[in-house]
Design a protein around this motif. Structure first.
Motif, mmCIF file in Angstrom:
data_model
loop_
_atom_site.group_PDB
_atom_site.id
_atom_site.type_symbol
_atom_site.label_atom_id
_atom_site.label_comp_id
_atom_site.label_asym_id
_atom_site.label_seq_id
_atom_site.Cartn_x
_atom_site.Cartn_y
_atom_site.Cartn_z
ATOM 1 N N LEU A 140 -7.406 -12.834 -25.863
ATOM 2 C CA LEU A 140 -6.044 -12.328 -25.948
ATOM 3 C C LEU A 140 -5.252 -12.668 -24.692
ATOM 4 O O LEU A 140 -4.071 -13.043 -24.772
ATOM 5 N N ARG A 141 -5.864 -12.559 -23.532
ATOM 6 C CA ARG A 141 -5.172 -12.932 -22.301
ATOM 7 C C ARG A 141 -4.723 -14.391 -22.336
ATOM 8 O O ARG A 141 -3.607 -14.717 -21.934
ATOM 9 N N ALA A 142 -5.599 -15.263 -22.835
ATOM 10 C CA ALA A 142 -5.257 -16.680 -22.912
ATOM 11 C C ALA A 142 -4.098 -16.912 -23.871
ATOM 12 O O ALA A 142 -3.188 -17.703 -23.594
ATOM 13 N N VAL A 143 -4.105 -16.234 -25.012
ATOM 14 C CA VAL A 143 -3.036 -16.384 -25.999
ATOM 15 C C VAL A 143 -1.707 -15.897 -25.425
ATOM 16 O O VAL A 143 -0.663 -16.564 -25.548
ATOM 17 N N VAL A 144 -1.718 -14.724 -24.782
ATOM 18 C CA VAL A 144 -0.492 -14.149 -24.222
ATOM 19 C C VAL A 144 0.069 -15.046 -23.129
ATOM 20 O O VAL A 144 1.279 -15.314 -23.074
ATOM 21 N N ARG A 152 -3.562 -2.156 -20.177
ATOM 22 C CA ARG A 152 -4.328 -2.154 -18.926
ATOM 23 C C ARG A 152 -5.149 -3.431 -18.769
ATOM 24 O O ARG A 152 -5.242 -3.981 -17.662
ATOM 25 N N VAL A 153 -5.753 -3.904 -19.854
ATOM 26 C CA VAL A 153 -6.613 -5.086 -19.737
ATOM 27 C C VAL A 153 -5.828 -6.384 -19.901
ATOM 28 O O VAL A 153 -6.322 -7.455 -19.524
ATOM 29 N N VAL A 154 -4.615 -6.305 -20.463
ATOM 30 C CA VAL A 154 -3.746 -7.487 -20.583
ATOM 31 C C VAL A 154 -2.406 -7.115 -19.938
ATOM 32 O O VAL A 154 -1.435 -6.794 -20.644
ATOM 33 N N PRO A 155 -2.313 -7.161 -18.607
ATOM 34 C CA PRO A 155 -1.108 -6.686 -17.912
ATOM 35 C C PRO A 155 0.177 -7.398 -18.326
ATOM 36 O O PRO A 155 1.259 -6.810 -18.232
ATOM 37 N N PRO A 207 -7.929 -6.438 -29.554
ATOM 38 C CA PRO A 207 -9.152 -6.385 -28.739
ATOM 39 C C PRO A 207 -9.683 -4.969 -28.610
ATOM 40 O O PRO A 207 -9.778 -4.420 -27.504
ATOM 41 N N LEU A 208 -9.993 -4.349 -29.730
ATOM 42 C CA LEU A 208 -10.471 -2.966 -29.713
ATOM 43 C C LEU A 208 -11.904 -2.921 -30.234
ATOM 44 O O LEU A 208 -12.190 -3.466 -31.299
ATOM 45 N N PRO A 209 -12.823 -2.317 -29.484
ATOM 46 C CA PRO A 209 -12.593 -1.656 -28.200
ATOM 47 C C PRO A 209 -12.376 -2.672 -27.073
ATOM 48 O O PRO A 209 -12.855 -3.796 -27.169
ATOM 49 N N THR A 268 -1.220 5.480 -29.450
ATOM 50 C CA THR A 268 -0.670 5.370 -28.094
ATOM 51 C C THR A 268 -1.789 5.117 -27.089
ATOM 52 O O THR A 268 -1.645 4.311 -26.165
ATOM 53 N N GLU A 269 -2.909 5.781 -27.260
ATOM 54 C CA GLU A 269 -4.048 5.609 -26.357
ATOM 55 C C GLU A 269 -4.562 4.177 -26.391
ATOM 56 O O GLU A 269 -4.841 3.569 -25.339
#
Length: 585
Positions: free
Chosen positions: A109-113, A135-138, A97-99, A127-128
């Motif tokens: 991605l949140r749903a998949v995780v 941060r967006v997928v805790p 999911p970039l950016p 790393t960045e």
């Protein structure tokens, strides 16, 4: 329908055989972003790398654990995916999911995780970027992160760490594109994968090993299975470039076919339209497409006009119209369901438009021209069923496509209810064995399947059925500023009736402030409204003109009409609103 012996060997077993028998043959060729520089992995090198990665994975993970793959298309993805399979770890391909400003990608991605609960993430990001994803997928904050490069540097392959997979073991989870609903993880076994790649190999009918030139995303079933795993199964070679490399300059795909003498490759219908429109004469002067034996076309409605325009444009460069191979498939069937006869041009059928709007197929001299998606093979079956009564429809009628036969995926990961609804359907008064419901509409004619659309996308206006892709095609031709493949038609219920809305992606200065842009939008609205009324007898209730990148698409280029409808209802297409960039790949 033809019958072929179902393979008992897994893809991993085939790779070991190829590494032993043809170690120096190129398995994959990876091109740079400009389409020129190349990196080659032979079968021996690929086998060594995936065994090394498997050894590193087994030091931290157990067979059956899920590993999320957030890797770009290229060598890292192929080695990481196959390394997971070799370790018995279940790879879960996903789009990085970039950016992270892309709401669509982050939500997916949140749903998949949340659904698959990965124990590891394979990523080659900085790393960045990794910190931004966390941060967006805790939920990814506490899992182990690594990358194919790190695992390759970690040591040598240890055969004792390799998992001996059986056909019943899970090979990977293939998450659906989310074009009509929340992504669900299709559970693909090694047996289902072997059956499908063998089906592809035999259906293509090549008398030589496949040489595939591909730009399709590898986290999607068509790119991964059709263009990488199938050639590896058959002992062929895949030449890979990134989707963006193709989209920036479509000629790069054709040049790769010409340079590497590719004999089979394909893409969704929009890609052929893109080549027809955007490949300049100076870019195609020395193209030689005479090696192209199978040009498959799938993942969205196949348009006869697109086939004709591409064939005419590139006939002087050796493209043979008999190479066209329209096909039909979906993740829930692993990939391929039906395909054409590679020895002849695909069948076409002209049907009476009025009867077709009543779901009745009446051949006619003039009307709607449909392209066949071919027939089944290797014990795969297709049944056309009324989606409401669940009874098989009479011949000459449109219904939902149900898919049967052995070696289908076993269901959705952790979703027993959806698995029962989709993979265990039984027709009323029909065959007793279970079928997989595709959610797609179509009909059979002379033993061949014609796909007409999605059940949920169908528009019903004045008691007549209208397929959104037909309306979209009309709008695309109504004004030269309308971008091909960037029009979405859908219905909105206002409480009293269903309103027909079209979102139009347009260029040539149609988006923005000022009198010139406003005049351009008004002209597009008038042209679209008149064309749809004349062609389909429908009065459009609203036409929203937006930038082409504001029209949501899946990774394979299919329109996400549901997401487009949601954006419309949120007011994201109002003048002055700033919808996010939603076009993937």
């Amino acid at each position: 329908m033809t019958t072929t012996t179902v393979p008992t060997l897994t893809l991993l077993g085939r790779l070991r055989e190829h590494a032993t028998r043809k170690p120096s043959v190129p398995a994959c060729v990876f091109t740079s972003d400009d389409g020129e520089d190349e990196q080659t992995l032979t079968y021996a090198e690929l086998d060594r790398d995936i065994r090394t990665i498997a050894t590193g994975l087994r030091a931290r993970l157990d067979p059956g654990d899920r590993a999320l793959l957030l890797l770009p298309e290229g060598a890292d993805f192929v080695r990481g995916f196959l390394g997971c399979m070799r370790a018995g770890v279940i790879p879960v391909p996903a789009y990085p999911p970039l950016p992270v400003q892309s709401r669509q990608r982050v939500e997916t991605l949140r749903a998949v995780v949340a659904d698959c609960g990965p124990r590891a993430v394979l990523s080659a990001a900085s790393t960045e970027d990794k910190d931004a994803i966390r941060r967006v997928v805790p939920d990814l904050g506490d899992v182990w992160w690594s990358g194919p490069g790190e695992l390759l540097d970690g040591g040598a392959p240890d055969e004792a760490a390799e998992y001996q997979a059986t056909p019943e073991d899970i090979a990977f989870l293939q998450y659906t594109s989310g074009s009509t609903s929340t992504p669900k993880g299709v559970v693909v076994t090694h047996g289902a994968l072997a059956h499908n790649v063998e089906m592809i190999r035999t259906a293509f009918g090549l008398d030589e090993e496949p040489r595939m030139a591909s730009w399709l995303p590898l986290f999607h079933d068509m790119g991964l299975i059709g263009n990488v795993l199938h050639p590896l199964w058959a002992g062929g070679t895949t030449i890979l470039m990134t989707p963006m490399t193709f989209l920036k300059r479509p000629a790069r795909w054709l040049r790769a076919i010409s340079r590497h003498r590719a004999n089979v490759t394909g893409a969704p219908n929009f890609a052929y339209d893109l080549c027809t429109r955007r490949v300049r004469a100076s870019e195609s002067a020395d193209l030689d497409l005479s090696s192209w034996r199978v040009a498959y076309n799938g993942a969205e409605p196949v348009r006869a006009a697109s086939l004709d325009a591409f064939a005419e444009r590139f006939a002087a460069h050796g493209f043979d119209p008999r190479s066209w191979w329209p096909c039909y498939g979906l993740a829930e069937a692993t990939l391929l369901v039906t395909g054409g006869d590679p020895r002849r041009e695909p069948s076409r059928l002209t049907v009476d438009r009025d009867a077709f709007q009543r779901d009745v197929v009446v051949p006619a001299d003039e009307g709607t021209v449909l392209v066949s998606s071919g027939f089944t093979s290797m014990e795969r079956t297709v049944l056309i069923v009324d989606p409401e009564t669940l009874r098989p429809v009479p011949p000459g009628h449109v219904g939902e496509i149900w898919i049967g036969g052995p070696h289908l995926p076993i269901g959705y990961w952790g979703n027993a209810r959806a698995t029962e609804e989709t993979f265990a359907a039984r027709p009323v008064g029909g065959p007793p064995e279970p079928y997989m419901r595709s959610g797609d509409l179509g009909f059979l004619h002379d033993g061949e399947l014609y796909v007409t659309g999605r059940c949920k996308d169908l528009l019903i206006v004045g008691g007549r059925n209208h397929y959104p892709q037909d309306i979209e095609a009309t709008v695309e031709e109504s004004h030269d500023a309308v971008r091909k493949g960037c029009v979405a038609a859908f219905a909105v219920d206002d409480g009293d009736r269903e309103r027909v809305v079209v979102v139009v992606g347009a260029g040539q200065g149609a988006v923005g402030v000022g009198e010139a842009a406003a005049a351009k939008r008004a002209a597009i609205v008038r042209a679209a409204t008149v064309a749809v009324a004349a062609e389909h007898g429908i009065t459009l209730d609203d036409v929203a003109v937006v930038g082409p990148n504001a029209v949501p698409k899946t990774s394979s280029g299919k329109l996400r009409r549901g997401a487009c409808r949601t954006a419309y209802l949120r007011g994201e297409y109002l003048l002055g609103a700033k919808p996010e960039r939603t076009e993937e790949t």
